[in-house]
Design a protein around this motif. Structure first.
Motif, mmCIF file in Angstrom:
data_model
loop_
_atom_site.group_PDB
_atom_site.id
_atom_site.type_symbol
_atom_site.label_atom_id
_atom_site.label_comp_id
_atom_site.label_asym_id
_atom_site.label_seq_id
_atom_site.Cartn_x
_atom_site.Cartn_y
_atom_site.Cartn_z
ATOM 1 N N GLY A 42 0.780 -1.114 0.056
ATOM 2 C CA GLY A 42 0.004 -0.058 -0.106
ATOM 3 C C GLY A 42 0.759 1.210 0.221
ATOM 4 O O GLY A 42 0.148 2.553 -0.083
ATOM 5 N N LYS A 43 2.107 1.088 -0.157
ATOM 6 C CA LYS A 43 3.152 2.409 0.167
ATOM 7 C C LYS A 43 3.798 2.583 -1.298
ATOM 8 O O LYS A 43 3.997 1.481 -2.218
ATOM 9 N N ALA A 91 8.853 -5.283 4.074
ATOM 10 C CA ALA A 91 8.711 -4.823 2.647
ATOM 11 C C ALA A 91 9.305 -5.763 1.716
ATOM 12 O O ALA A 91 9.976 -6.663 2.150
ATOM 13 N N VAL A 92 9.148 -5.522 0.495
ATOM 14 C CA VAL A 92 10.036 -6.165 -0.527
ATOM 15 C C VAL A 92 11.202 -5.476 -0.988
ATOM 16 O O VAL A 92 10.975 -4.014 -1.301
#
Length: 116
Positions: A42-43, A91-92
């Motif tokens: 979502g970022k 995160a990725v």
């Protein structure tokens, strides 16, 4: 064709450490800027750290003092040592290399998950 391959992601508890690696293959001799970005669900994708061929580093304020980027020019590779990991580091993580013609190459990403 240049390809970047990341490794080293995984699941770790808060306060733990992980080391990410990224290496390039293909017909290119060297790179200018090399670095890491990350994208949480979502970022937007954001910069984590970059390093020039001369070794000058830049870190985002959120990781400064906890993460260390390094590079091996001969191997066309970079590492990201991550310490004191927080759940918000989940995160990725993508490595990216820029060549001397300002073309950017990206890896496919590796998942880092920090549990609280």
């Amino acid at each position: 064709q240049v390809q970047l391959v990341e490794s080293g992601g995984g699941l770790v508890q808060a306060g733990g450490s992980l080391r990410l690696s990224c290496a390039a293959s293909g017909n290119i001799f060297s790179f200018n800027i090399m670095g890491w970005y990350r994208q949480a669900p979502g970022k937007q994708r954001e910069l984590v750290a970059v390093i020039t061929k001369g070794g000058t580093t830049t870190y985002s304020s959120s990781v400064k003092g906890r993460f260390t980027i390094s590079r091996d020019n001969a191997k066309r590779a970079i590492d990201l040592q991550m310490m004191s990991l927080k759940p918000e580091d989940t995160a990725v993580y993508y490595c990216t290399f820029r060549d001397w013609g300002s073309r950017d190459y990206w890896g496919r990403g590796t998942q880092v998950t920090v549990s609280s």
